[in-house]
Structures are given as C-alpha cells and as structure tokens.
Scaffold this motif. Structure first.
Motif, PDB file in Angstrom:
ATOM      1  N   GLN A   7       1.066  -1.262   0.058  1.00 15.50           N
ATOM      2  CA  GLN A   7      -0.072   0.008   0.011  1.00 15.50           C
ATOM      3  C   GLN A   7       0.896   1.139  -0.048  1.00 15.50           C
ATOM      4  OE1 GLN A   7      -2.306  -1.269   3.492  1.00 15.50           O
ATOM      5  NE2 GLN A   7      -4.093  -1.358   2.273  1.00 15.50           N
ATOM      6  N   LEU A   8       1.939   1.194   0.661  1.00 15.40           N
ATOM      7  CA  LEU A   8       2.710   2.426   0.901  1.00 15.40           C
ATOM      8  C   LEU A   8       3.671   2.408  -0.582  1.00 15.40           C
ATOM      9  CD1 LEU A   8       3.994   1.944   4.270  1.00 15.40           C
ATOM     10  CD2 LEU A   8       3.277   4.026   3.411  1.00 15.40           C
ATOM     11  N   SER A   9       3.809   1.470  -1.315  1.00  7.26           N
ATOM     12  CA  SER A   9       4.213   1.600  -2.406  1.00  7.26           C
ATOM     13  C   SER A   9       3.421   2.075  -3.508  1.00  7.26           C
ATOM     14  CB  SER A   9       4.941   0.231  -2.907  1.00  7.26           C
ATOM     15  OG  SER A   9       5.877  -0.459  -2.387  1.00  7.26           O
ATOM     16  N   SER A  10       2.153   1.967  -3.436  1.00  7.86           N
ATOM     17  CA  SER A  10       1.267   2.464  -4.213  1.00  7.86           C
ATOM     18  C   SER A  10       1.231   4.061  -4.131  1.00  7.86           C
ATOM     19  CB  SER A  10      -0.074   2.021  -4.051  1.00  7.86           C
ATOM     20  OG  SER A  10      -0.192   0.680  -4.457  1.00  7.86           O
ATOM     21  N   HIS A  11       1.245   4.376  -2.843  1.00  9.53           N
ATOM     22  CA  HIS A  11       1.405   5.786  -2.475  1.00  9.53           C
ATOM     23  C   HIS A  11       2.549   6.600  -2.826  1.00  9.53           C
ATOM     24  CE1 HIS A  11      -2.161   5.660   0.111  1.00  9.53           C
ATOM     25  NE2 HIS A  11      -1.805   4.865   1.004  1.00  9.53           N
ATOM     26  N   ILE A  55       5.370   6.911  15.985  1.00  7.18           N
ATOM     27  CA  ILE A  55       4.918   6.071  16.921  1.00  7.18           C
ATOM     28  C   ILE A  55       3.787   6.718  17.645  1.00  7.18           C
ATOM     29  CG2 ILE A  55       5.830   5.514  19.347  1.00  7.18           C
ATOM     30  CD1 ILE A  55       6.983   3.623  17.293  1.00  7.18           C
ATOM     31  N   ARG A  56       3.807   8.140  17.822  1.00  5.05           N
ATOM     32  CA  ARG A  56       2.799   8.586  18.303  1.00  5.05           C
ATOM     33  C   ARG A  56       1.539   9.022  17.796  1.00  5.05           C
ATOM     34  NH1 ARG A  56       4.831  11.120  23.103  1.00  5.05           N
ATOM     35  NH2 ARG A  56       7.005  11.013  23.385  1.00  5.05           N
ATOM     36  N   ASN A  57       1.530   8.961  16.263  1.00  2.00           N
ATOM     37  CA  ASN A  57       0.271   9.128  15.473  1.00  2.00           C
ATOM     38  C   ASN A  57      -0.115   7.776  14.732  1.00  2.00           C
ATOM     39  OD1 ASN A  57      -0.025  12.266  15.118  1.00  2.00           O
ATOM     40  ND2 ASN A  57       2.256  11.890  15.280  1.00  2.00           N
ATOM     41  N   LYS A  58      -1.328   7.278  15.361  1.00  2.00           N
ATOM     42  CA  LYS A  58      -1.697   6.338  14.713  1.00  2.00           C
ATOM     43  C   LYS A  58      -2.634   6.092  13.373  1.00  2.00           C
ATOM     44  CE  LYS A  58      -2.466   4.520  19.558  1.00  2.00           C
ATOM     45  NZ  LYS A  58      -3.338   3.747  20.430  1.00  2.00           N
ATOM     46  N   ASN A  59      -2.891   7.122  12.982  1.00  2.00           N
ATOM     47  CA  ASN A  59      -3.598   7.135  11.522  1.00  2.00           C
ATOM     48  C   ASN A  59      -3.017   8.466  10.878  1.00  2.00           C
ATOM     49  OD1 ASN A  59      -5.967   5.421  12.334  1.00  2.00           O
ATOM     50  ND2 ASN A  59      -6.239   6.899  13.935  1.00  2.00           N
ATOM     51  N   PRO A  60      -1.762   7.950  10.299  1.00  2.00           N
ATOM     52  CA  PRO A  60      -1.211   8.888   9.151  1.00  2.00           C
ATOM     53  C   PRO A  60      -1.919   8.989   8.233  1.00  2.00           C
ATOM     54  CG  PRO A  60       0.035   6.863   9.410  1.00  2.00           C
ATOM     55  CD  PRO A  60      -1.047   6.735  10.599  1.00  2.00           C
ATOM     56  N   ASP A  61      -1.804  10.218   7.314  1.00  2.00           N
ATOM     57  CA  ASP A  61      -2.291  10.379   5.980  1.00  2.00           C
ATOM     58  C   ASP A  61      -1.303  10.259   4.963  1.00  2.00           C
ATOM     59  OD1 ASP A  61      -3.632  11.316   3.821  1.00  2.00           O
ATOM     60  OD2 ASP A  61      -3.540  13.239   4.346  1.00  2.00           O
ATOM     61  N   PHE A  62      -1.229   9.079   4.278  1.00  2.00           N
ATOM     62  CA  PHE A  62      -0.306   8.899   3.108  1.00  2.00           C
ATOM     63  C   PHE A  62      -0.811   9.198   1.526  1.00  2.00           C
ATOM     64  CE2 PHE A  62       1.091   5.600   6.435  1.00  2.00           C
ATOM     65  CZ  PHE A  62       2.339   6.207   6.701  1.00  2.00           C
ATOM     66  N   SER A  63      -1.727  10.064   1.696  1.00  2.00           N
ATOM     67  CA  SER A  63      -2.201  10.403   0.279  1.00  2.00           C
ATOM     68  C   SER A  63      -0.898  11.257  -0.524  1.00  2.00           C
ATOM     69  CB  SER A  63      -3.328  11.310   0.173  1.00  2.00           C
ATOM     70  OG  SER A  63      -3.246  12.354   1.257  1.00  2.00           O
ATOM     71  N   SER A  64      -1.238  11.087  -1.575  1.00  2.00           N
ATOM     72  CA  SER A  64      -0.105  11.770  -2.570  1.00  2.00           C
ATOM     73  C   SER A  64       0.603  13.055  -2.112  1.00  2.00           C
ATOM     74  CB  SER A  64      -0.454  11.783  -4.115  1.00  2.00           C
ATOM     75  OG  SER A  64       0.529  11.995  -5.048  1.00  2.00           O
ATOM     76  N   SER A  92       1.540  14.086   0.678  1.00  2.00           N
ATOM     77  CA  SER A  92       1.103  14.283   1.729  1.00  2.00           C
ATOM     78  C   SER A  92       2.523  14.566   2.717  1.00  2.00           C
ATOM     79  CB  SER A  92       0.213  13.255   2.502  1.00  2.00           C
ATOM     80  OG  SER A  92       1.063  12.051   2.771  1.00  2.00           O
ATOM     81  N   THR A  93       2.251  15.133   3.853  1.00  2.00           N
ATOM     82  CA  THR A  93       3.478  15.569   4.640  1.00  2.00           C
ATOM     83  C   THR A  93       3.912  14.159   5.223  1.00  2.00           C
ATOM     84  OG1 THR A  93       2.728  17.692   5.180  1.00  2.00           O
ATOM     85  CG2 THR A  93       4.198  16.893   6.701  1.00  2.00           C
ATOM     86  N   ASP A  94       3.014  13.386   5.607  1.00  2.00           N
ATOM     87  CA  ASP A  94       3.083  12.176   6.106  1.00  2.00           C
ATOM     88  C   ASP A  94       3.962  11.197   5.227  1.00  2.00           C
ATOM     89  OD1 ASP A  94       2.149  12.883   8.453  1.00  2.00           O
ATOM     90  OD2 ASP A  94       0.193  11.703   8.443  1.00  2.00           O
ATOM     91  N   LEU A  95       3.546  11.294   4.181  1.00  2.00           N
ATOM     92  CA  LEU A  95       4.421  10.246   2.976  1.00  2.00           C
ATOM     93  C   LEU A  95       5.946  10.747   3.012  1.00  2.00           C
ATOM     94  CD1 LEU A  95       3.957   8.000   1.028  1.00  2.00           C
ATOM     95  CD2 LEU A  95       3.459   9.648  -0.709  1.00  2.00           C
ATOM     96  N   PHE A 155       7.597   9.479   6.082  1.00  2.00           N
ATOM     97  CA  PHE A 155       7.860   8.326   5.793  1.00  2.00           C
ATOM     98  C   PHE A 155       9.240   7.904   5.003  1.00  2.00           C
ATOM     99  CE2 PHE A 155       7.722   3.761   4.448  1.00  2.00           C
ATOM    100  CZ  PHE A 155       7.547   3.374   5.474  1.00  2.00           C
ATOM    101  N   ALA A 156       9.068   8.698   4.126  1.00  2.00           N
ATOM    102  CA  ALA A 156      10.152   8.770   3.073  1.00  2.00           C
ATOM    103  C   ALA A 156      11.594   9.126   3.739  1.00  2.00           C
ATOM    104  CB  ALA A 156      10.111   9.662   2.018  1.00  2.00           C
ATOM    105  N   SER A 157      11.671   9.679   4.865  1.00  2.00           N
ATOM    106  CA  SER A 157      12.812   9.929   5.545  1.00  2.00           C
ATOM    107  C   SER A 157      13.324   8.825   6.592  1.00  2.00           C
ATOM    108  CB  SER A 157      12.656  11.394   6.406  1.00  2.00           C
ATOM    109  OG  SER A 157      12.476  12.360   5.477  1.00  2.00           O
ATOM    110  N   LEU A 158      12.268   7.940   7.042  1.00  2.00           N
ATOM    111  CA  LEU A 158      12.612   6.870   7.650  1.00  2.00           C
ATOM    112  C   LEU A 158      13.630   5.647   7.215  1.00  2.00           C
ATOM    113  CD1 LEU A 158       9.391   5.876   9.548  1.00  2.00           C
ATOM    114  CD2 LEU A 158      11.397   7.036  10.730  1.00  2.00           C
ATOM    115  N   ASP A 159      14.682   5.306   7.890  1.00  2.00           N
ATOM    116  CA  ASP A 159      15.229   4.183   7.287  1.00  2.00           C
ATOM    117  C   ASP A 159      15.707   3.469   8.523  1.00  2.00           C
ATOM    118  OD1 ASP A 159      17.728   5.786   8.314  1.00  2.00           O
ATOM    119  OD2 ASP A 159      17.614   6.703   6.283  1.00  2.00           O
ATOM    120  N   ASP A 160      16.697   2.431   8.328  1.00  2.00           N
ATOM    121  CA  ASP A 160      17.286   1.784   9.373  1.00  2.00           C
ATOM    122  C   ASP A 160      18.291   2.475  10.398  1.00  2.00           C
ATOM    123  OD1 ASP A 160      16.468  -0.590   7.634  1.00  2.00           O
ATOM    124  OD2 ASP A 160      18.508  -1.449   7.293  1.00  2.00           O
TER     125      ASP A 160
END
Length: 408
Positions: free
Chosen positions: A120-124, A263-272, A274-277, A280-285
């Motif tokens: 789903q995230l790949s689709s976003h 961790i603190r936000n349970k319902n992020p918005d991953f629409s095209s 979006s700030t949340d997307l 997420f693109a800044s998250l890594d190992d």
C-alpha cells in the motif's frame, strides 16, 4: 549544486553489468524516495545469523528490473506483443514494487505503521512520483494494482514465479552464502511464455520450476525462518511495542524525529505528496539503530535490556519443535525469569514467548501453468507426476519457544 550523471550501466555482483533502460527511469532511480532504499536492509536482522547479509532493497530493486528486461526480451522473441509503453511500465512497476518498505523491511512491518502494508505504501509513493513525472507512471500503477487488462504483466511482478522471487532468492543466497537459493533464474526466464495473456512455463522448464520451488522452501528453513533470526526479529518488534507502552504511560522516551511522529500518531495520512508520506520517506534503518542506542541507556529495564540484546547480539535461546509448545513450559520459563530478575509477569513476557512458523513451497490456489508441446496447459502438480511435486503442496509448521539464557 547538483551534477547530472549520465551513467546508465551498473556493476551488480549477481548479474554483472546491468543497464538502466531510459533517461526517465534513471531519474526515478536518482530520486530521494528511491535512494532511501540504499538505507533499508533487504533481510532485516538476518545479518546477525549470516554476517554478509547487509544488502539492501536498492540492490534488489535494480536486480528485479534487470530480470524484467530479460523477460521482455524472451517473450518478444516468442511473438508475445509488448508495446514500448508496456515495456516502460513493466520496468517502472518492478523497480518501484518495494519502495514502500520501512526500516528493516519485513521485520518491522505493521510495527511502526499499523495496518498499512508495504504494498500500500508502494502505491502511495508511485502515485506521488506519477504526479512529479507528469503522469508517466500511470500504466505502471495500473499493472502494479492488477487493473490492467493483460494479467501476465502483473504475474511478472507478483506471482509464484515472478521477477521479485527470482532475484531475492539468488541475491539472498549470494549474500548469506547459503547455496540452496542459487537458482538458475536465466533458465527459468527462458522457459516463460504467454497464453491468453497469462504467464506460463514451457514443459521443458518443468524441473527447473521444481528446483526453484524446492530451493525457495530450503531458503525459508535455513535463512528466512532461521530460529536465531526469528528470535532477533521478535526482540526488535518488542522494542517498538515497549516504547509505545511507555509513551502511553507518560514515560519520556527519546526517539529520532520522524520515528517519534509515527510512534505517536496512529492514523497517518499517506495520500499523494502528503506531509506524512514525505515523513515516511525520511525513515530508514538508521532511525531504528539510533533508537536502539538511545534505548540501551533508558531507565526502564525492559527497554534497556531489549536494546542491548540486539546491539550486542546477546539473543534469546530458542527451541524448535514439531508440536505446539505447552503453556506450562512457557510459564516455567516466565517464573524463572521473574524470580531471577525481579520482574512482573507482563515485563517477563517481553523475553519469554512462543509462536509458530509455516512453510509452504507451492500454493495450488495460485497455480503455475505448464505449456506442453501440443499447446495444452496443465497445472504444475498434474504436469509433474513424480511424488516430489506433491511434496511441494505440504504445509509444514514448526513451533518455537524463546527465553533468556539465565545462570542460576
């Protein structure tokens, strides 16, 4: 200042020189969203078992695209019509099929982002890139979602015999040193064909398919479901679980910025776009490794101990069994730990637990079709009359119990 690099050929340790087929695909590879995959480990914590397994989703995505190029060449040589637009879309779809993976890939799926799959995230991400690249990924997205009218194109990306599996088995075999996964991907691709827009395998490739499925089953037992790896991934998942629990109790836990947000936000918005997307693109190992280092000094014993165990590879003992683990056995280990470390039962449950793993070589519900010389299609198990083919249908379960190594 950004310099435009015109490099179109990469040296891959598995296939040798591989080419990037177009200027636009090269620009997608250069995009920060795709470059993030360099910082996402392909095999989670498997490097704690196989020290060489540090390869990334970036390696894998490029390898899949290379195999897709080979598949398109083979199918066209057999008079399968694939337009230039479809070819371009296939390359983009397979290149981006894993772009939604989060830190440590499958090890933390659903832990950081609850109820959202990496597909789903790949689709976003693909939708976001499509907007940025003026709609040129529209067909790739249709194929990826199974919305295109030619099903074999999705089967090349996601099926029991797709470019994804052909690459990761061979790649993971190389980096772990486990020879059973070293399948002959070129032979399998050469045997592919299309009938009524469905992907099939020519009859002379029957035993190559059997070897591929058997190799995949062995790789699951020896690598993906290795008992030490299972225990390590449980510990990593428990770190995130404990952090969430402490935060809910009002305990301060220091976290990297973007990981802290999810961790603190349970319902992020991953629409095209979006700030949340973009977050997420800044998250890594690196965010997770930083979390483990910070957590190892936390005042909470459970969090601190979990983090230290992963960082220092002082992992849980794990016993495997062909029969379900009794609750009495689990309780015995729980009580011993509670006494030894003065923990509550809930705290001890982070270190003592049981579970089950399942390995199925071939799912008949999603059949591989074999094309014989007369043009007739037969399902794989019926085409392969030997008992070894029926063995591929057997679902094998193994039960496990994890607990700390304690000194009395």
């Amino acid at each position: 200042m950004k310099q435009q690099n015109k490099l179109k050929i990469l040296n891959d340790p598995i296939y040798g020189f591989i080419s990037i087929p177009s200027e636009e695909i090269f620009k997608i590879v250069e995009h920060p969203h795709f470059q993030r995959l360099r910082r996402i480990t392909q095999m989670g914590l498997s490097y704690l078992v196989y020290p060489g397994a540090h390869h990334t989703r970036f390696h894998h995505a490029l390898g899949c695209m290379h195999l897709m190029q080979k598949a398109v060449q083979v199918l066209r040589s057999k008079s399968v019509e694939i337009s230039d637009q479809e070819e371009d879309a296939l390359y983009k779809a397979i290149l981006l099929h894993d772009i939604g993976h989060g830190p440590f890939s499958h090890a933390l799926e659903y832990q950081i982002i609850n109820k959202v799959t990496h597909e789903q995230l790949s689709s976003h991400f693909m939708n976001s890139l499509n907007a940025e690249f003026n709609g040129s990924l529209t067909l790739a997205i249709q194929i990826f979602k199974g919305e295109y009218h030619r099903p074999f194109m999705l089967e090349l990306i996601s099926s029991q015999l797709d470019m994804d599996r052909l690459d990761y088995l061979k790649r993971d075999s190389f980096y772990t040193g486990v020879a059973e996964g070293n399948i002959n991907s070129q032979r399998l691709i050469t045997m592919l064909n299309v009938v009524d827009d469905q992907l099939v395998v020519e009859e002379k490739g029957l035993y190559s398919v059997e070897n591929f499925l058997s190799g995949r089953r062995l790789m699951y037992w020896q690598v993906y479901l290795h008992k030490t790896g299972i225990g390590a991934e449980h510990l990593l998942q428990s770190v995130i679980k404990r952090i969430k629990e402490l935060i809910e109790k009002g305990v301060d836990v220091e976290l990297p910025k973007h990981l802290n947000y999810f961790i603190r936000n349970k319902n992020p918005d991953f629409s095209s776009n979006s700030t949340d997307l973009n977050r997420f693109a800044s998250l890594d190992d690196a965010d997770v490794m930083t979390t483990l280092k910070l957590g190892s000094d936390h005042k909470d014993f459970v969090l601190s101990e979990l983090c230290k165990m992963i960082l220092n590879r002082q992992l849980l003992k794990i016993k495997m069994s062909n029969k379900p683990i009794s609750q009495n056995k689990v309780d015995k280990h729980l009580k011993r730990l509670m006494t030894n470390r003065n923990l509550t039962k809930h705290e001890a449950s982070y270190f003592v637990f049981s579970g089950v793993v399942v390995n199925l070589a071939y799912a008949k519900a999603k059949p591989i079709k074999i094309l014989n010389k007369r043009g007739k299609l037969t399902e794989l198990i019926k085409a392969g009359k030997e008992d070894s083919f029926n063995a591929l249908l057997k679902e094998v379960k193994k039960y496990y119990c994890c607990y700390p190594k304690l000194q009395d």
